[in-house]
Motif scaffolding. Structure first.
Motif, PDB file in Angstrom:
ATOM      1  N   LEU A 170       0.829  -1.211   0.000  1.00  0.00           N
ATOM      2  CA  LEU A 170       0.000   0.000   0.000  1.00  0.00           C
ATOM      3  C   LEU A 170       0.859   1.255   0.000  1.00  0.00           C
ATOM      4  CD1 LEU A 170      -2.818  -1.044   2.495  1.00  0.00           C
ATOM      5  CD2 LEU A 170      -2.932  -0.930  -0.008  1.00  0.00           C
ATOM      6  N   GLU A 171       1.989   1.206   0.698  1.00  0.00           N
ATOM      7  CA  GLU A 171       2.910   2.340   0.687  1.00  0.00           C
ATOM      8  C   GLU A 171       3.416   2.584  -0.729  1.00  0.00           C
ATOM      9  OE1 GLU A 171       5.408   5.472   1.455  1.00  0.00           O
ATOM     10  OE2 GLU A 171       3.777   4.649   2.669  1.00  0.00           O
ATOM     11  N   GLY A 172       3.722   1.497  -1.447  1.00  0.00           N
ATOM     12  CA  GLY A 172       4.146   1.636  -2.837  1.00  0.00           C
ATOM     13  C   GLY A 172       3.055   2.233  -3.701  1.00  0.00           C
ATOM     14  N   TYR A 173       1.821   1.823  -3.455  1.00  0.00           N
ATOM     15  CA  TYR A 173       0.685   2.382  -4.204  1.00  0.00           C
ATOM     16  C   TYR A 173       0.579   3.886  -3.976  1.00  0.00           C
ATOM     17  CZ  TYR A 173      -4.111   3.670  -5.329  1.00  0.00           C
ATOM     18  OH  TYR A 173      -5.218   4.307  -5.831  1.00  0.00           O
ATOM     19  N   HIS A 174       0.672   4.300  -2.719  1.00  0.00           N
ATOM     20  CA  HIS A 174       0.552   5.728  -2.399  1.00  0.00           C
ATOM     21  C   HIS A 174       1.674   6.538  -3.044  1.00  0.00           C
ATOM     22  CE1 HIS A 174      -2.795   4.953   0.136  1.00  0.00           C
ATOM     23  NE2 HIS A 174      -2.118   4.346   1.100  1.00  0.00           N
ATOM     24  N   GLN A 175       2.872   5.961  -3.113  1.00  0.00           N
ATOM     25  CA  GLN A 175       3.979   6.660  -3.775  1.00  0.00           C
ATOM     26  C   GLN A 175       3.698   6.846  -5.265  1.00  0.00           C
ATOM     27  OE1 GLN A 175       7.781   4.817  -3.002  1.00  0.00           O
ATOM     28  NE2 GLN A 175       7.523   4.872  -0.773  1.00  0.00           N
ATOM     29  N   ALA A 176       3.083   5.834  -5.869  1.00  0.00           N
ATOM     30  CA  ALA A 176       2.791   5.900  -7.306  1.00  0.00           C
ATOM     31  C   ALA A 176       1.624   6.839  -7.587  1.00  0.00           C
ATOM     32  CB  ALA A 176       2.481   4.508  -7.838  1.00  0.00           C
ATOM     33  N   ALA A 177       0.588   6.732  -6.766  1.00  0.00           N
ATOM     34  CA  ALA A 177      -0.629   7.520  -7.010  1.00  0.00           C
ATOM     35  C   ALA A 177      -0.532   8.930  -6.450  1.00  0.00           C
ATOM     36  CB  ALA A 177      -1.826   6.803  -6.382  1.00  0.00           C
ATOM     37  N   ASN A 178       0.466   9.141  -5.581  1.00  0.00           N
ATOM     38  CA  ASN A 178       0.633  10.450  -4.933  1.00  0.00           C
ATOM     39  C   ASN A 178      -0.672  10.899  -4.287  1.00  0.00           C
ATOM     40  OD1 ASN A 178       2.081  12.701  -4.122  1.00  0.00           O
ATOM     41  ND2 ASN A 178       1.588  13.862  -5.982  1.00  0.00           N
ATOM     42  N   SER A 179      -1.290   9.954  -3.591  1.00  0.00           N
ATOM     43  CA  SER A 179      -2.593  10.217  -2.991  1.00  0.00           C
ATOM     44  C   SER A 179      -2.765   9.346  -1.758  1.00  0.00           C
ATOM     45  CB  SER A 179      -3.708   9.908  -4.003  1.00  0.00           C
ATOM     46  OG  SER A 179      -4.962   9.876  -3.370  1.00  0.00           O
ATOM     47  N   GLU A 180      -3.590   9.841  -0.826  1.00  0.00           N
ATOM     48  CA  GLU A 180      -3.898   9.067   0.372  1.00  0.00           C
ATOM     49  C   GLU A 180      -5.056   8.106   0.127  1.00  0.00           C
ATOM     50  OE1 GLU A 180      -2.194   8.941   3.241  1.00  0.00           O
ATOM     51  OE2 GLU A 180      -0.751  10.231   2.210  1.00  0.00           O
ATOM     52  N   HIS A 181      -5.667   8.229  -1.034  1.00  0.00           N
ATOM     53  CA  HIS A 181      -6.794   7.355  -1.381  1.00  0.00           C
ATOM     54  C   HIS A 181      -6.313   5.910  -1.477  1.00  0.00           C
ATOM     55  CE1 HIS A 181     -10.437   5.853  -3.239  1.00  0.00           C
ATOM     56  NE2 HIS A 181      -9.715   5.339  -4.218  1.00  0.00           N
ATOM     57  N   LYS A 182      -7.005   5.001  -0.801  1.00  0.00           N
ATOM     58  CA  LYS A 182      -6.612   3.604  -0.802  1.00  0.00           C
ATOM     59  C   LYS A 182      -7.232   2.855  -1.972  1.00  0.00           C
ATOM     60  CE  LYS A 182      -5.925   2.955   4.184  1.00  0.00           C
ATOM     61  NZ  LYS A 182      -6.340   2.163   5.377  1.00  0.00           N
ATOM     62  N   PRO A 183      -6.524   1.860  -2.487  1.00  0.00           N
ATOM     63  CA  PRO A 183      -7.139   1.006  -3.498  1.00  0.00           C
ATOM     64  C   PRO A 183      -8.164   0.091  -2.818  1.00  0.00           C
ATOM     65  CG  PRO A 183      -5.012   0.127  -2.889  1.00  0.00           C
ATOM     66  CD  PRO A 183      -5.144   1.451  -2.176  1.00  0.00           C
ATOM     67  N   LEU A 184      -9.075  -0.450  -3.588  1.00  0.00           N
ATOM     68  CA  LEU A 184     -10.002  -1.433  -3.050  1.00  0.00           C
ATOM     69  C   LEU A 184      -9.216  -2.692  -2.696  1.00  0.00           C
ATOM     70  CD1 LEU A 184     -12.957  -2.417  -2.542  1.00  0.00           C
ATOM     71  CD2 LEU A 184     -12.915  -3.292  -4.899  1.00  0.00           C
ATOM     72  N   LEU A 185      -9.411  -3.213  -1.499  1.00  0.00           N
ATOM     73  CA  LEU A 185      -8.709  -4.420  -1.068  1.00  0.00           C
ATOM     74  C   LEU A 185      -9.678  -5.598  -1.075  1.00  0.00           C
ATOM     75  CD1 LEU A 185      -6.675  -3.000   1.953  1.00  0.00           C
ATOM     76  CD2 LEU A 185      -5.928  -3.283  -0.419  1.00  0.00           C
ATOM     77  N   ILE A 186      -9.326  -6.659  -1.796  1.00  0.00           N
ATOM     78  CA  ILE A 186     -10.164  -7.853  -1.874  1.00  0.00           C
ATOM     79  C   ILE A 186      -9.331  -9.040  -1.438  1.00  0.00           C
ATOM     80  CG2 ILE A 186     -11.527  -9.368  -3.356  1.00  0.00           C
ATOM     81  CD1 ILE A 186     -12.044  -7.004  -5.175  1.00  0.00           C
ATOM     82  N   GLU A 187      -9.725  -9.673  -0.353  1.00  0.00           N
ATOM     83  CA  GLU A 187      -9.022 -10.844   0.150  1.00  0.00           C
ATOM     84  C   GLU A 187      -9.691 -12.108  -0.366  1.00  0.00           C
ATOM     85  OE1 GLU A 187      -8.371 -13.032   4.417  1.00  0.00           O
ATOM     86  OE2 GLU A 187      -7.980 -10.860   4.344  1.00  0.00           O
ATOM     87  N   ILE A 188      -8.900 -13.025  -0.900  1.00  0.00           N
ATOM     88  CA  ILE A 188      -9.428 -14.270  -1.439  1.00  0.00           C
ATOM     89  C   ILE A 188      -8.850 -15.455  -0.683  1.00  0.00           C
ATOM     90  CG2 ILE A 188      -9.828 -13.318  -3.748  1.00  0.00           C
ATOM     91  CD1 ILE A 188      -7.244 -14.617  -4.651  1.00  0.00           C
ATOM     92  N   GLU A 189      -9.525 -16.582  -0.793  1.00  0.00           N
ATOM     93  CA  GLU A 189      -9.086 -17.804  -0.136  1.00  0.00           C
ATOM     94  C   GLU A 189      -8.857 -18.895  -1.170  1.00  0.00           C
ATOM     95  OE1 GLU A 189     -12.049 -18.830   2.675  1.00  0.00           O
ATOM     96  OE2 GLU A 189     -11.793 -17.021   3.897  1.00  0.00           O
ATOM     97  N   ASP A 190      -8.086 -19.903  -0.803  1.00  0.00           N
ATOM     98  CA  ASP A 190      -7.860 -21.042  -1.695  1.00  0.00           C
ATOM     99  C   ASP A 190      -9.193 -21.712  -2.022  1.00  0.00           C
ATOM    100  OD1 ASP A 190      -5.105 -20.736  -1.765  1.00  0.00           O
ATOM    101  OD2 ASP A 190      -4.785 -22.008  -0.014  1.00  0.00           O
ATOM    102  N   GLY A 191      -9.384 -22.025  -3.314  1.00  0.00           N
ATOM    103  CA  GLY A 191     -10.604 -22.709  -3.722  1.00  0.00           C
ATOM    104  C   GLY A 191     -11.789 -21.791  -3.932  1.00  0.00           C
ATOM    105  N   MET A 192     -11.604 -20.499  -3.713  1.00  0.00           N
ATOM    106  CA  MET A 192     -12.715 -19.560  -3.876  1.00  0.00           C
ATOM    107  C   MET A 192     -13.082 -19.417  -5.346  1.00  0.00           C
ATOM    108  SD  MET A 192     -12.894 -15.562  -2.674  1.00  0.00           S
ATOM    109  CE  MET A 192     -12.944 -15.926  -0.921  1.00  0.00           C
ATOM    110  N   ASP A 193     -14.366 -19.367  -5.646  1.00  0.00           N
ATOM    111  CA  ASP A 193     -14.854 -19.154  -7.012  1.00  0.00           C
ATOM    112  C   ASP A 193     -14.782 -17.655  -7.293  1.00  0.00           C
ATOM    113  OD1 ASP A 193     -16.195 -18.858  -9.397  1.00  0.00           O
ATOM    114  OD2 ASP A 193     -17.756 -20.313  -8.907  1.00  0.00           O
ATOM    115  N   LEU A 194     -13.761 -17.231  -8.017  1.00  0.00           N
ATOM    116  CA  LEU A 194     -13.531 -15.806  -8.240  1.00  0.00           C
ATOM    117  C   LEU A 194     -14.639 -15.165  -9.070  1.00  0.00           C
ATOM    118  CD1 LEU A 194      -9.666 -15.736  -8.849  1.00  0.00           C
ATOM    119  CD2 LEU A 194     -10.940 -15.472  -6.721  1.00  0.00           C
ATOM    120  N   SER A 195     -15.249 -15.943  -9.950  1.00  0.00           N
ATOM    121  CA  SER A 195     -16.322 -15.393 -10.786  1.00  0.00           C
ATOM    122  C   SER A 195     -17.536 -15.002  -9.952  1.00  0.00           C
ATOM    123  CB  SER A 195     -16.731 -16.407 -11.858  1.00  0.00           C
ATOM    124  OG  SER A 195     -17.251 -17.582 -11.257  1.00  0.00           O
ATOM    125  N   LYS A 196     -17.694 -15.660  -8.773  1.00  0.00           N
ATOM    126  CA  LYS A 196     -18.850 -15.372  -7.924  1.00  0.00           C
ATOM    127  C   LYS A 196     -18.516 -14.453  -6.754  1.00  0.00           C
ATOM    128  CE  LYS A 196     -21.201 -19.766  -8.884  1.00  0.00           C
ATOM    129  NZ  LYS A 196     -21.734 -21.022  -8.295  1.00  0.00           N
TER     130      LYS A 196
END
Length: 325
Positions: free
Chosen positions: A198-224
């Motif tokens: 996230l620190e790298g993202y902020h350096q690139a975007a030059n903004s305090e705005h956070k990217p959307l964070l999506i946590e996934i698990e093994d075996g998760m159906d990403l399409s759903k």
């Protein structure tokens, strides 16, 4: 089985000469060397490596301890280690923690009993295995290197990639392609570790705005699970912090007829053969896995030889642009 005495008799030299020649403790005339080598070949002499090691109290065996070997990520690092050790005539022994069914202390004791000259530990960024028990090996004066763990120096050499720079490169690639709504897709990570990206993202975007964070698990159906979240938040660029997850995500996007790069660009963390043969080919942040292995092997050899070495080595990742972003 042929002995040194047999070799000496066959080569018409003294036993002392044969012993010192095999131990590289003396230089002999070329003619004498040829006679000794011929005698070894004709008699089928095999040196007792174990006895030699016990006598000298040293071996040329280096152990690599990792979760499992059937993973391109680990095999790339291990390949770099093997390449470097081979050049210096050291033997590589690989121990898979998942298959040993031993505790950390029992594994380290196994290293000690087998007179391992040095130990290289490899794990994922968030892996904290051996973090404490490794001090036992240090106390036994067995050289160790801790590879791929981004953590504060605590008395033993560390080799890892710059994760802040990795986050910055991934975000920059998406932003340079005009992507404005970015998501970080990741498996479960400790907050401090995720913070590097996230620190790298902020350096690139030059903004305090956070990217959307999506946590996934093994075996998760990403399409759903994952793709609906991307759609609902109008995400047009994704940085996936796991190469295999990036492959699964692009497959799910293709299955739902979402144009990769045009509608949603995808950048992967990691650059193995998987990314090159994915459809489409993945744009990646290359963490220099093979170089991680090479550097860790060089540090182990320096410790074994009582030479100077760097306590902390941080490798700079770089971007590899392909079709997904």
């Amino acid at each position: 089985m042929a002995t040194l005495k047999d070799i000496a008799k066959h080569a018409n030299v003294s036993v002392c000469t044969v012993s010192k020649y095999l131990s590289a403790d003396m230089t002999v005339k070329k003619e004498t060397e040829e006679r000794i080598q011929l005698a070894i070949k004709e008699l089928g002499y095999v040196p007792n490596v174990v006895a030699k090691a016990l006598k000298r109290k040293e071996t040329f065996n280096v152990a690599v301890i990792l979760p499992k070997i059937n993973n391109l990520y680990y095999s790339e690092i291990t390949s770099g280690i093997s390449q470097t050790l081979g050049k210096h005539h050291y033997n590589l022994f690989i121990y898979e923690v998942d298959n040993l069914n031993l505790s950390e202390d029992e594994i380290l004791q196994l290293m000690r009993e087998n007179m391992i000259a040095g130990i290289i530990f490899i794990g994922l960024f968030s892996d904290t295995s051996f973090r404490e028990s490794i001090h036992n090996a240090v106390g036994w004066e067995i050289p160790v290197v801790y590879v791929n763990r981004c953590m504060p120096y605590s008395g033993f050499p560390l080799v890892y990639p710059d994760l802040v720079q990795a986050g910055k490169l991934g975000a920059e690639q998406l932003l340079s392609n005009g992507k404005q709504r970015i998501a970080f897709v990741h498996k479960k990570l400790p907050d401090d570790l995720l913070g590097y990206f996230l620190e790298g993202y902020h350096q690139a975007a030059n903004s305090e705005h956070k990217p959307l964070l999506i946590e996934i698990e093994d075996g998760m159906d990403l399409s759903k699970s994952c793709i609906p979240a991307l759609r609902e938040n109008n995400i047009d660029g994704v940085f996936v912090l796991n190469e295999m997850s990036a492959v699964y995500l692009t497959k799910a996007l293709v299955d739902q007829e979402i144009r990769i790069s045009e509608e949603i660009a995808v950048v992967s963390l990691g650059n193995s053969l998987i990314s090159q043969i994915s459809t489409p080919e993945l744009t990646c942040v290359d963490l220099q896995n093979r170089e991680l292995g090479i550097r860790s092997a060089e540090i182990i050899l320096s410790q074994i030889r009582k030479q100077a070495f760097e306590s902390v080595t941080v490798l700079e990742p770089f971007i590899v642009v392909r079709k997904s972003a």
